[in-house]
Design a protein around this motif. Structure first.
Motif, PDB file in Angstrom:
ATOM      1  N   UNK A 369      16.572   3.365 -18.938  1.00 61.90           N
ATOM      2  CA  UNK A 369      16.417   4.393 -17.907  1.00 61.90           C
ATOM      3  C   UNK A 369      15.085   5.130 -18.079  1.00 61.90           C
ATOM      4  N   UNK A 370      14.692   5.338 -19.326  1.00 61.17           N
ATOM      5  CA  UNK A 370      13.408   5.998 -19.590  1.00 61.17           C
ATOM      6  C   UNK A 370      12.255   5.231 -18.943  1.00 61.17           C
ATOM      7  N   UNK A 371      12.219   3.947 -19.192  1.00 60.38           N
ATOM      8  CA  UNK A 371      11.125   3.153 -18.630  1.00 60.38           C
ATOM      9  C   UNK A 371      11.255   3.038 -17.111  1.00 60.38           C
ATOM     10  N   UNK A 372      12.464   2.852 -16.676  1.00 58.09           N
ATOM     11  CA  UNK A 372      12.735   2.724 -15.241  1.00 58.09           C
ATOM     12  C   UNK A 372      12.217   3.945 -14.478  1.00 58.09           C
ATOM     13  N   UNK A 373      12.582   5.119 -14.974  1.00 58.96           N
ATOM     14  CA  UNK A 373      12.210   6.355 -14.281  1.00 58.96           C
ATOM     15  C   UNK A 373      10.693   6.577 -14.361  1.00 58.96           C
ATOM     16  N   UNK A 374      10.122   6.295 -15.512  1.00 60.56           N
ATOM     17  CA  UNK A 374       8.679   6.507 -15.637  1.00 60.56           C
ATOM     18  C   UNK A 374       7.875   5.560 -14.744  1.00 60.56           C
ATOM     19  N   UNK A 375       8.360   4.353 -14.580  1.00 59.45           N
ATOM     20  CA  UNK A 375       7.677   3.426 -13.664  1.00 59.45           C
ATOM     21  C   UNK A 375       7.703   4.021 -12.249  1.00 59.45           C
ATOM     22  N   UNK A 376       8.882   4.508 -11.847  1.00 54.82           N
ATOM     23  CA  UNK A 376       8.994   5.067 -10.499  1.00 54.82           C
ATOM     24  C   UNK A 376       8.086   6.280 -10.329  1.00 54.82           C
ATOM     25  N   UNK A 377       8.019   7.105 -11.377  1.00 57.64           N
ATOM     26  CA  UNK A 377       7.162   8.292 -11.292  1.00 57.64           C
ATOM     27  C   UNK A 377       5.699   7.880 -11.137  1.00 57.64           C
ATOM     28  N   UNK A 378       5.304   6.828 -11.867  1.00 48.99           N
ATOM     29  CA  UNK A 378       3.916   6.353 -11.773  1.00 48.99           C
ATOM     30  C   UNK A 378       3.627   5.829 -10.370  1.00 48.99           C
ATOM     31  N   UNK A 379       4.585   5.082  -9.840  1.00 42.38           N
ATOM     32  CA  UNK A 379       4.393   4.504  -8.502  1.00 42.38           C
ATOM     33  C   UNK A 379       4.332   5.620  -7.455  1.00 42.38           C
ATOM     34  N   UNK A 380       5.161   6.643  -7.659  1.00 43.56           N
ATOM     35  CA  UNK A 380       5.117   7.754  -6.711  1.00 43.56           C
ATOM     36  C   UNK A 380       3.770   8.467  -6.763  1.00 43.56           C
ATOM     37  N   UNK A 381       3.344   8.815  -7.960  1.00 43.64           N
ATOM     38  CA  UNK A 381       2.097   9.562  -8.089  1.00 43.64           C
ATOM     39  C   UNK A 381       0.932   8.765  -7.497  1.00 43.64           C
ATOM     40  N   UNK A 382       0.938   7.464  -7.750  1.00 39.83           N
ATOM     41  CA  UNK A 382      -0.210   6.654  -7.322  1.00 39.83           C
ATOM     42  C   UNK A 382       0.146   5.711  -6.169  1.00 39.83           C
ATOM     43  N   UNK A 383       1.061   6.134  -5.308  1.00 41.24           N
ATOM     44  CA  UNK A 383       1.469   5.210  -4.231  1.00 41.24           C
ATOM     45  C   UNK A 383       0.299   4.803  -3.341  1.00 41.24           C
ATOM     46  N   UNK A 384      -0.596   5.744  -3.085  1.00 36.21           N
ATOM     47  CA  UNK A 384      -1.746   5.412  -2.224  1.00 36.21           C
ATOM     48  C   UNK A 384      -2.661   4.413  -2.936  1.00 36.21           C
ATOM     49  N   UNK A 385      -2.794   4.597  -4.233  1.00 39.38           N
ATOM     50  CA  UNK A 385      -3.653   3.709  -5.020  1.00 39.38           C
ATOM     51  C   UNK A 385      -3.038   2.310  -5.147  1.00 39.38           C
ATOM     52  N   UNK A 386      -1.725   2.284  -5.303  1.00 42.64           N
ATOM     53  CA  UNK A 386      -1.022   0.991  -5.361  1.00 42.64           C
ATOM     54  C   UNK A 386      -1.314   0.207  -4.083  1.00 42.64           C
ATOM     55  N   UNK A 387      -1.297   0.915  -2.972  1.00 40.83           N
ATOM     56  CA  UNK A 387      -1.559   0.250  -1.699  1.00 40.83           C
ATOM     57  C   UNK A 387      -3.025  -0.167  -1.608  1.00 40.83           C
ATOM     58  N   UNK A 388      -3.899   0.721  -2.050  1.00 39.04           N
ATOM     59  CA  UNK A 388      -5.329   0.389  -2.023  1.00 39.04           C
ATOM     60  C   UNK A 388      -5.595  -0.871  -2.847  1.00 39.04           C
ATOM     61  N   UNK A 389      -4.802  -1.069  -3.889  1.00 32.61           N
ATOM     62  CA  UNK A 389      -5.021  -2.211  -4.787  1.00 32.61           C
ATOM     63  C   UNK A 389      -4.663  -3.551  -4.152  1.00 32.61           C
ATOM     64  N   UNK A 390      -3.894  -3.508  -3.083  1.00 36.27           N
ATOM     65  CA  UNK A 390      -3.543  -4.775  -2.436  1.00 36.27           C
ATOM     66  C   UNK A 390      -4.144  -4.854  -1.034  1.00 36.27           C
ATOM     67  N   UNK A 391      -4.958  -3.837  -0.702  1.00 33.72           N
ATOM     68  CA  UNK A 391      -5.534  -3.786   0.647  1.00 33.72           C
ATOM     69  C   UNK A 391      -6.726  -4.729   0.748  1.00 33.72           C
ATOM     70  N   UNK A 392      -6.758  -5.497   1.806  1.00 31.66           N
ATOM     71  CA  UNK A 392      -7.921  -6.345   2.065  1.00 31.66           C
ATOM     72  C   UNK A 392      -7.956  -6.647   3.553  1.00 31.66           C
ATOM     73  N   UNK A 393      -9.082  -7.159   4.004  1.00 30.78           N
ATOM     74  CA  UNK A 393      -9.217  -7.481   5.428  1.00 30.78           C
ATOM     75  C   UNK A 393      -8.132  -8.471   5.843  1.00 30.78           C
ATOM     76  N   UNK A 394      -7.772  -9.382   4.938  1.00 29.55           N
ATOM     77  CA  UNK A 394      -6.810 -10.415   5.307  1.00 29.55           C
ATOM     78  C   UNK A 394      -5.365  -9.930   5.165  1.00 29.55           C
ATOM     79  N   UNK A 395      -5.067  -9.188   4.100  1.00 26.62           N
ATOM     80  CA  UNK A 395      -3.692  -8.717   3.896  1.00 26.62           C
ATOM     81  C   UNK A 395      -3.311  -7.672   4.953  1.00 26.62           C
ATOM     82  N   UNK A 396      -4.317  -7.028   5.541  1.00 26.92           N
ATOM     83  CA  UNK A 396      -4.054  -6.014   6.562  1.00 26.92           C
ATOM     84  C   UNK A 396      -3.281  -6.602   7.744  1.00 26.92           C
ATOM     85  N   UNK A 397      -3.451  -7.899   7.999  1.00 29.75           N
ATOM     86  CA  UNK A 397      -2.751  -8.513   9.132  1.00 29.75           C
ATOM     87  C   UNK A 397      -1.272  -8.708   8.845  1.00 29.75           C
ATOM     88  N   UNK A 398      -0.933  -8.723   7.571  1.00 35.71           N
ATOM     89  CA  UNK A 398       0.433  -9.035   7.200  1.00 35.71           C
ATOM     90  C   UNK A 398       1.250  -7.765   7.011  1.00 35.71           C
TER      91      UNK A 398
END
Ligand code: ADP
Ligand code: MG
Length: 726
Positions: A369-398
Motif C-alpha cells: 500500500x505504501x508503494x501503491x499510494x506513493x506512485x499515485x501521489x507522484x502521478x497526481x503531482x506530475x500528471x501534466x508532465x506524464x502527459x507531456x512525456x508521451x506527447x508527440x505530433x503522431x500520438x496526438x491523433x490517437x
C-alpha cells in the motif's frame, strides 16, 4: 505511365505466404543465441575478467582498461564464430529510433595484411560524427563533439554481420543527447529512493528494480499498395481516405485467426527476436483490421526498452521479407483504432518481492500500500508532465480519439483498491491490512485479495491502470521510445518516495512503531489523491474533461503547450532532485521536441498539398471530363440534356469540391509560409498546431470526392484495400 490500382490490388491479393525460416531446435535452445549474455561471458572470459565484468554490470563498478581489453577480446572471439565483420555502437538519439555507425574489424597487421582487431577502447567509447543529431542547441553552444559510451547492463548482440554495442550518447560537456542516459538515471533514482523504505520492511533487500513490460501494437499493409500511397510512405499515415463500409464495427478481427501471411511474418519475427534474447510471449490480432500486437515477458526497464527499440527495427526489416510494411504510426487510418504501446510498469526487489502486489502478511501488505499510494501521489503531482512525456505530433491523433486514453492522466484503481484506500482513511492507523478470507468475515478489517483475479474489472478507458501487480501506462504511443514515459514515471516516483521517507523518518523519530508511522504519513496522502487522480469512470465520456478540470488535472490538448510543462518549476525541481535532468538538458530537449513537432506537421502538410494538386484534382477532372462528354453526347443526340440530371449533379459537386480543395491548399501553403517566418520555436510550433488541425479540413472534401469519383479513376489504394488484404 500511370499505375493501375487494380493490378496492384490483384497482385497483393494473390501473394502467397512465405514460410518463416525455422531453426532446428526448440526455442530454449536458440534463445539468446545472438547475445553475449552471462553464459557466453562465462565461456569466453577468464575468471577474473568475468567477475570484474559482473561487478561492473551488477554494482556499477568501473572496468579498468586491461580488463576491458580482455572483455573485448572475448566478445571478438565469439563474434567471429558468427561471421561478424563489423562493429557498431548502437544508441538512441532524440530522433526516436536507433542510430549506428559501422566500423569494420580489420586493422593493418604491419606485414602487408590485415587482422581482426577489437579492443577495450573501441568497446567502451566511440565518437560518431554527431553534429547532425538533434540536440536542441547543446552542442552548437558548448562543445561540437558528442560521444557514445558502452552500457554494460545491456548485453552486446549480433545483427547480420555486425556486433552491436548498446551505448549512451552524451556531449563532451556531459549533457545527455539520448534516451538511455536519463532512463538509467531515473532507474537509479527510483532504486535509491525505494531502497531505504524497503529495508524498513525487509532488511535484507539490496536493490530495487524498475520493470517494464511493453505491448507493441502495429498495422501491416501490403508493400505494393503502400508504395502507391505517398502519404503512407512519407508520413507513416494516410492523410486522406474515405472510411471503408466495413471496418472494425463487427469486432471480427480482434483475437481472430491470424491470416497465414501474417502468421509467417510473426513466426519469423519471434524466432529472430528470441535469438536476440527478446522474450516475445504473446501475439494476437488487435481490434482494427490488419492491426496486431505482440508482447514479451517483462524485464528490467533499461534492457526491456533496448529490446523494444531493437524489435521495432526487426519488424520493419522482417516485414519486407513477407511483402508487408509495418506501420508503427499511432494513427495510420482515420476512423479506426490507432496503435499504442502499453507500458506495464512495476517495482521489485532483489529478494523477489513485487512492491506493487499484495504481500504475504499484514506488513507485506502495508509495504504494498505504501508503494501503491506513493506512485499515485507522484502521478497526481506530475500528471501534466506524464502527459507531456508521451506527447508527440503522431500520438496526438490517437489520444482522445474515443478509442484510446483521453489527453488527461488519471489512474484506475479498481473497486477493491479504491475500497481499501477509503477504508484506511476510516480505521485507526494500527489496523492491519489482511489477506481477504484469512481471518474469516470481520467487517472492521481492511482486507485485500492475495491475487487480483478480477481482471474484468479492468477499465480500458484509463491511461494509467492498476492491473493487480503493476500499473499499465496505456497512453504511450506505438512509435515512441518507452524511455520517454519511463523516465518521467520513475523519476516522479523517486521524488515522491524521497519526500515520503522524510516524513516517515520524523514520525519514527517520535517513537511510533513502523506500521503506525507509515499509516500516519500515508493517510493525508490518500485523502489528497482519492478524489483527484483516482478515477474509475469512463475516460471517454465528454463530461470527464470538465470534471477533470475541476479536480485540477491537466486537460491541455495541444502538443506544443504540453511540452512546456517540462520546464515548469515543479518539473525542473523534480528532475534536479532526482539527478535525472539539468535545466539546460530540459530546455534543450524542449527545443528538440518543438522542432520535431514542427517538422512532422510541415512534412504532412507538404505531402497533403501535393497529393491534393497532383493526385486528387487531376483524378476528379478526369472523371468530370467523362461526365461532360456524356452530357455533350446527350445534347448532340437528343438536342437537350434532360436525361443528364445525375451527370450534371455530379459535375456540380465535383466543381465545388475541387474549388474547396484548391482554396484550402492555397491557404495552407500561406499558413506554412507565415509559420516558417516565426523565429521562436515554441511560437512556431503553436502556428504549426493550427496547420495540423487544418489538415483535417483539407481532407474532408478529398474524402467526399473519393465517395463520388468513378472507382476506376481513383489513383490511390483505398482503405478497404489497404485494410483487408493480408
Ligand atoms: P494485456 O493485453 O491483458 O494487458 P498482455 O499479456 O498482452 O496483457 O501484456 C501484459 C504485459 O505486462 C506483458 O508484457 C507482461 O510481461 C507484463 N507484465 C506482467 N507482470 C508485470 C509486472 N509485474 N511488471 C511489469 N510488467 C509486467
Ligand atoms: Mg495490456
Amino acid at each position: 505511365m500511370s499505375i493501375d490500382r487494380f493490378d496492384l490490388v490483384k497482385e497483393s491479393f494473390e501473394k502467397k505466404a512465405v514460410p518463416a525460416e525455422c531453426p532446428e531446435g526448440k526455442p530454449s535452445e536458440y534463445f539468446g543465441e545472438l547475445v553475449f549474455d552471462r553464459k557466453k561471458m562465462a565461456r569466453y572470459l577468464d575468471k577474473d575478467t568475468l567477475s570484474a565484468l559482473f561487478d561492473c554490470i551488477d554494482n556499477g563498478k568501473p572496468l579498468d582498461r586491461a580488463t576491458a581489453d580482455k572483455v573485448a577480446e572475448g566478445m571478438k572471439e565469439w563474434a567471429l564464430e558468427h561471421h561478424v565483420t563489423h562493429v557498431t555502437h548502437w544508441f538512441q538519439p532524440l530522433t526516436e529510433g536507433t542510430a549506428e555507425k559501422h566500423d569494420s574489424l580489420i586493422e593493418y597487421d604491419g606485414k602487408g595484411g590485415v587482422i581482426e582487431k577489437f579492443d577495450g577502447k573501441s568497446l567502451a567509447q566511440q565518437e560518431p560524427d554527431a553534429s547532425s543529431f538533434p540536440n536542441g542547441g547543446i552542442r552548437a553552444t558548448f562543445e561540437a563533439r558528442g560521444y557514445t559510451a558502452w552500457d554494460p547492463t545491456s548485453p552486446v548482440f549480433i545483427m547480420d554481420d555486425t556486433l552491436c554495442i548498446p551505448t549512451v550518447f552524451i556531449s563532451y560537456t556531459g549533457e545527455a543527447l539520448d534516451y538511455k542516459t536519463p532512463l538509467k538515471k531515473a532507474i537509479k533514482a527510483v532504486c535509491d529512493a525505494a531502497l531505504p523504505i524497503c529495508k524498513l520492511f525487509e532488511p535484507s533487500v539490496g536493490k530495487v528494480y524498475s520493470y517494464l513490460g511493453w505491448e507493441q501494437e502495429y498495422f501491416l499493409v501490403d508493400e505494393s499498395l503502400y508504395a502507391a500511397r505517398p502519404d503512407l510512405m512519407i508520413t507513416g499515415r494516410t492523410l486522406m481516405g474515405h472510411a471503408s463500409s466495413k471496418n472494425q464495427q463487427l469486432d471480427d478481427h480482434y483475437f481472430g485467426a491470424i491470416p497465414s501471411r501474417v502468421a509467417e511474418f510473426m513466426r519469423d519475427l519471434e524466432i529472430t527476436g528470441h535469438k536476440l534474447g527478446i522474450p516475445i510471449k504473446t501475439r494476437h490480432n488487435e481490434v482494427a483490421p490488419n492491426q496486431f500486437e505482440l508482447a514479451p515477458i517483462y524485464g528490467e526497464a533499461n534492457l526491456a526498452n533496448d529490446q523494444n527499440q531493437l524489435l521495432m527495427n526487426l519488424m520493419n526489416y522482417i516485414a519486407r521479407k513477407h511483402g508487408f510494411v509495418v506501420l508503427l504510426h499511432e494513427k495510420p487510418f482515420e476512423g479506426i483504432n490507432g496503435s499504442g504501446k502499453h507500458n506495464n510498469w512495476s517495482l521489485g526487489t532483489d529478494t523477489g518481492t513485487m512492491l506493487l502486489a499484495p504481500g504475504k502478511d499484514a506488513m507485506g501488505n502495508l509495504q504494498f500500500v505504501t508503494f501503491f499510494v506513493n506512485v499515485l501521489a507522484a502521478v497526481q503531482k506530475h500528471n501534466a508532465l506524464m502527459k507531456a512525456s508521451i506527447a508527440s505530433a503522431t500520438n496526438a491523433h490517437r489520444l482522445g480519439g474515443n478509442e484510446a486514453p483521453p489527453a488527461i492522466i488519471s489512474a484506475f484503481l479498481g473497486r477493491t483498491m479504491t475500497g481499501v484506500l477509503r477504508k484506511l482513511l476510516e480505521v485507526p492507523s494500527d489496523t492491519p491490512i489482511e489477506i481477504a478470507g484469512k481471518k474469516g468475515k470481520n467487517l472492521g478489517l481492511v482486507e485485500i485479495p492475495e491475487i487480483f483475479v478480477d481482471n474484468t474489472d479492468r477499465n480500458r478507458t484509463s491511461p494509467f491502470a492498476f492491473t493487480g501487480n503493476r500499473f499499465e501506462y496505456r497512453a504511450v504511443g506505438s512509435s515512441a521510445n518507452c524511455a520517454g514515459a519511463m523516465i518521467t514515471l520513475n523519476a516522479a516516483v523517486a521524488e515522491q518516495l524521497l519526500s515520503f521517507k522524510e516524513s516517515l523518518d520524523k514520525e519514527l523519530a517520535s517513537g511510533k512503531p513502523l506500521n503506525i508511522a507509515v499509516m500516519d504519513v500515508l493517510k493525508p496522502i490518500i485523502a489528497s489523491i482519492i478524489d483527484v487522480v483516482c478515477f474509475d469512470g469512463n475516460g471517454y465520456a465528454p463530461e470527464w474533461t470538465e470534471e477533470a478540470r475541476l479536480r485540477g488535472l491537466d486537460t491541455e490538448t495541444s502538443v506544443p503547450e504540453m511540452i512546456k510543462v517540462f520546464t515548469r518549476q515543479e518539473s525542473v525541481e523534480m528532475f534536479r532532485k532526482t539527478g535525472v535532468y539539468t535545466l539546460k538538458e530540459l530546455e534543450a530537449r524542449n527545443e528538440v521536441k518543438w522542432e520535431m513537432y514542427i517538422k512532422k506537421v510541415q512534412i504532412e502538410s507538404r505531402v497533403m498539398v501535393r497529393m491534393a494538386i497532383n493526385h486528387i484534382i487531376p483524378a476528379a477532372l478526369d472523371y468530370k471530363r467523362k461526365l461532360l462528354k456524356e452530357v455533350a453526347l446527350s445534347q448532340a443526340v437528343f438536342g437537350d440534356t434532360s436525361g443528364c440530371s445525375v451527370e450534371l449533379g455530379l459535375i456540380n459537386q465535383i466543381n465545388s469540391y475541387i474549388e474547396e480543395i484548391s482554396a484550402k491548399a492555397e491557404t495552407m501553403k500561406k499558413a506554412r509560409k507565415m509559420a516558417n517566418s516565426i523565429e521562436d520555436l515554441y511560437e512556431r510550433a503553436v502556428a504549426y498546431h493550427k496547420i495540423a488541425e487544418a489538415l483535417n479540413d483539407l481532407r474532408r472534401p478529398i474524402d467526399k470526392l473519393e465517395e463520388r469519383v468513378d472507382n476506376r479513376s481513383w489513383p490511390l489504394p483505398k482503405y478497404r484495400e489497404l485494410l483487408f488484404i493480408s
